[in-house]
Design a protein around this motif. Structure first.
Motif, PDB file in Angstrom:
ATOM      1  N   MET A  81       0.826  -1.197   0.000  1.00  0.00           N
ATOM      2  CA  MET A  81       0.000   0.000   0.000  1.00  0.00           C
ATOM      3  C   MET A  81       0.873   1.265   0.000  1.00  0.00           C
ATOM      4  N   LEU A  82       1.851   1.315   0.907  1.00  0.00           N
ATOM      5  CA  LEU A  82       2.734   2.479   0.986  1.00  0.00           C
ATOM      6  C   LEU A  82       3.554   2.616  -0.290  1.00  0.00           C
ATOM      7  N   ARG A  83       4.051   1.490  -0.805  1.00  0.00           N
ATOM      8  CA  ARG A  83       4.840   1.521  -2.041  1.00  0.00           C
ATOM      9  C   ARG A  83       4.007   2.060  -3.205  1.00  0.00           C
ATOM     10  N   SER A  84       2.761   1.656  -3.304  1.00  0.00           N
ATOM     11  CA  SER A  84       1.874   2.147  -4.367  1.00  0.00           C
ATOM     12  C   SER A  84       1.669   3.650  -4.248  1.00  0.00           C
ATOM     13  N   LEU A  85       1.519   4.128  -3.031  1.00  0.00           N
ATOM     14  CA  LEU A  85       1.368   5.563  -2.811  1.00  0.00           C
ATOM     15  C   LEU A  85       2.631   6.309  -3.227  1.00  0.00           C
ATOM     16  N   LEU A  86       3.797   5.770  -2.859  1.00  0.00           N
ATOM     17  CA  LEU A  86       5.065   6.407  -3.220  1.00  0.00           C
ATOM     18  C   LEU A  86       5.275   6.424  -4.737  1.00  0.00           C
ATOM     19  N   VAL A  87       4.928   5.348  -5.411  1.00  0.00           N
ATOM     20  CA  VAL A  87       5.043   5.305  -6.875  1.00  0.00           C
ATOM     21  C   VAL A  87       4.099   6.337  -7.495  1.00  0.00           C
ATOM     22  N   THR A  88       2.892   6.439  -6.987  1.00  0.00           N
ATOM     23  CA  THR A  88       1.936   7.439  -7.488  1.00  0.00           C
ATOM     24  C   THR A  88       2.475   8.847  -7.282  1.00  0.00           C
ATOM     25  N   LEU A  89       3.026   9.106  -6.113  1.00  0.00           N
ATOM     26  CA  LEU A  89       3.605  10.427  -5.844  1.00  0.00           C
ATOM     27  C   LEU A  89       4.789  10.711  -6.770  1.00  0.00           C
ATOM     28  N   LEU A  90       5.588   9.701  -7.067  1.00  0.00           N
ATOM     29  CA  LEU A  90       6.716   9.873  -7.990  1.00  0.00           C
ATOM     30  C   LEU A  90       6.212  10.221  -9.391  1.00  0.00           C
ATOM     31  N   VAL A  91       5.183   9.559  -9.848  1.00  0.00           N
ATOM     32  CA  VAL A  91       4.617   9.849 -11.170  1.00  0.00           C
ATOM     33  C   VAL A  91       4.057  11.271 -11.211  1.00  0.00           C
ATOM     34  N   VAL A  92       3.355  11.675 -10.167  1.00  0.00           N
ATOM     35  CA  VAL A  92       2.819  13.040 -10.099  1.00  0.00           C
ATOM     36  C   VAL A  92       3.964  14.049 -10.090  1.00  0.00           C
ATOM     37  N   TYR A  93       4.996  13.774  -9.307  1.00  0.00           N
ATOM     38  CA  TYR A  93       6.168  14.649  -9.258  1.00  0.00           C
ATOM     39  C   TYR A  93       6.794  14.794 -10.642  1.00  0.00           C
ATOM     40  N   LEU A  94       7.016  13.668 -11.336  1.00  0.00           N
ATOM     41  CA  LEU A  94       7.633  13.728 -12.668  1.00  0.00           C
ATOM     42  C   LEU A  94       6.755  14.498 -13.651  1.00  0.00           C
ATOM     43  N   PHE A  95       5.452  14.311 -13.582  1.00  0.00           N
ATOM     44  CA  PHE A  95       4.543  15.068 -14.439  1.00  0.00           C
ATOM     45  C   PHE A  95       4.662  16.570 -14.165  1.00  0.00           C
ATOM     46  N   LEU A  96       4.640  16.947 -12.903  1.00  0.00           N
ATOM     47  CA  LEU A  96       4.760  18.358 -12.544  1.00  0.00           C
ATOM     48  C   LEU A  96       6.125  18.922 -12.944  1.00  0.00           C
ATOM     49  N   LEU A  97       7.176  18.144 -12.754  1.00  0.00           N
ATOM     50  CA  LEU A  97       8.520  18.580 -13.124  1.00  0.00           C
ATOM     51  C   LEU A  97       8.603  18.852 -14.625  1.00  0.00           C
ATOM     52  N   LEU A  98       8.103  17.921 -15.416  1.00  0.00           N
ATOM     53  CA  LEU A  98       8.148  18.104 -16.871  1.00  0.00           C
ATOM     54  C   LEU A  98       7.261  19.252 -17.320  1.00  0.00           C
ATOM     55  N   THR A  99       6.121  19.425 -16.682  1.00  0.00           N
ATOM     56  CA  THR A  99       5.248  20.549 -16.998  1.00  0.00           C
ATOM     57  C   THR A  99       5.944  21.872 -16.671  1.00  0.00           C
ATOM     58  N   LEU A 100       6.555  21.940 -15.502  1.00  0.00           N
ATOM     59  CA  LEU A 100       7.250  23.151 -15.066  1.00  0.00           C
ATOM     60  C   LEU A 100       8.411  23.497 -15.991  1.00  0.00           C
ATOM     61  N   THR A 101       9.150  22.495 -16.414  1.00  0.00           N
ATOM     62  CA  THR A 101      10.372  22.760 -17.173  1.00  0.00           C
ATOM     63  C   THR A 101      10.175  22.811 -18.682  1.00  0.00           C
ATOM     64  N   LEU A 102       9.102  22.225 -19.187  1.00  0.00           N
ATOM     65  CA  LEU A 102       8.937  22.162 -20.638  1.00  0.00           C
ATOM     66  C   LEU A 102       7.730  22.930 -21.171  1.00  0.00           C
ATOM     67  N   ALA A 103       6.682  23.090 -20.373  1.00  0.00           N
ATOM     68  CA  ALA A 103       5.458  23.710 -20.891  1.00  0.00           C
ATOM     69  C   ALA A 103       5.553  25.231 -20.961  1.00  0.00           C
ATOM     70  N   TYR A 104       6.247  25.845 -20.017  1.00  0.00           N
ATOM     71  CA  TYR A 104       6.350  27.305 -19.989  1.00  0.00           C
ATOM     72  C   TYR A 104       7.201  27.782 -21.156  1.00  0.00           C
ATOM     73  N   LYS A 105       6.722  28.813 -21.813  1.00  0.00           N
ATOM     74  CA  LYS A 105       7.491  29.397 -22.915  1.00  0.00           C
ATOM     75  C   LYS A 105       7.633  30.895 -22.678  1.00  0.00           C
ATOM     76  N   ASN A 106       8.814  31.431 -22.965  1.00  0.00           N
ATOM     77  CA  ASN A 106       9.034  32.866 -22.856  1.00  0.00           C
ATOM     78  C   ASN A 106       8.200  33.583 -23.907  1.00  0.00           C
ATOM     79  N   ALA A 107       7.617  34.707 -23.525  1.00  0.00           N
ATOM     80  CA  ALA A 107       6.820  35.487 -24.474  1.00  0.00           C
ATOM     81  C   ALA A 107       7.681  35.948 -25.641  1.00  0.00           C
ATOM     82  N   GLN A 108       8.899  36.360 -25.344  1.00  0.00           N
ATOM     83  CA  GLN A 108       9.839  36.756 -26.392  1.00  0.00           C
ATOM     84  C   GLN A 108      10.990  35.761 -26.375  1.00  0.00           C
ATOM     85  N   PRO A 109      11.004  34.837 -27.341  1.00  0.00           N
ATOM     86  CA  PRO A 109      12.077  33.840 -27.350  1.00  0.00           C
ATOM     87  C   PRO A 109      13.452  34.494 -27.376  1.00  0.00           C
ATOM     88  N   PRO A 110      14.392  33.936 -26.624  1.00  0.00           N
ATOM     89  CA  PRO A 110      15.746  34.495 -26.600  1.00  0.00           C
ATOM     90  C   PRO A 110      16.437  34.269 -27.942  1.00  0.00           C
TER      91      PRO A 110
END
Length: 141
Positions: A1-30
């Motif tokens: 049960m705990l392992r399943s929760l930790l794996v779920t949290l890891l997947v959510v973390y990776l999704f948020l990390l990729l969203t944070l680092t890849l989805a945002y775009k500068n209004a004026q590209p460098p």
């Protein structure tokens, strides 16, 4: 049960990390000449000396955002190793930086890879140390 929760949290973390680092775009590209920074420790040195927002966002942020990845190696691994966590941090960070450089609207910086790798290693060390400190003492005998 705990392992399943930790794996779920890891997947959510990776999704948020990729969203944070890849989805945002500068209004004026460098400009292309400024999009990729390959000199190690250039941004780190600059932000350490200046302090302020650059220090908190670039240095502290890049370290902190990868600590959960390193922690996951301790919490989910059967025989966790620091170098596995650091290598995973390096590989994921390098992949993100490569994707950012290909997007044309983000900056890619070798210092981000260095700081992210450090963050993964520190996450591992912190959780591993806490695990050892909280482990019940063995009875002599």
């Amino acid at each position: 049960m705990l392992r399943s929760l930790l794996v779920t949290l890891l997947v959510v973390y990776l999704f948020l990390l990729l969203t944070l680092t890849l989805a945002y775009k500068n209004a004026q590209p460098p400009p292309a000449s400024e999009r990729i920074r390959l000199t190690p420790f250039e941004s780190i040195t600059r932000d350490l000396s200046r302090g302020g927002r650059g220090f908190w966002v670039n240095i502290v942020g890049n370290v902190v955002v990868f600590t959960p990845l390193g922690a996951a190696f301790v919490l989910l691994g059967s025989r966790p190793r620091l170098w596995h966590a650091a290598l995973a941090g390096l590989a994921l960070s390098a992949a993100i930086e490569a994707a950012q450089s290909r997007s044309g609207s983000r900056f890619s910086d070798v210092d981000d890879v260095i700081l992210n790798t450090l963050g993964a290693a520190l996450g591992f060390v912190a959780i591993d140390a806490a695990r050892h400190l909280l482990r019940p003492a063995r009875e002599p005998g």
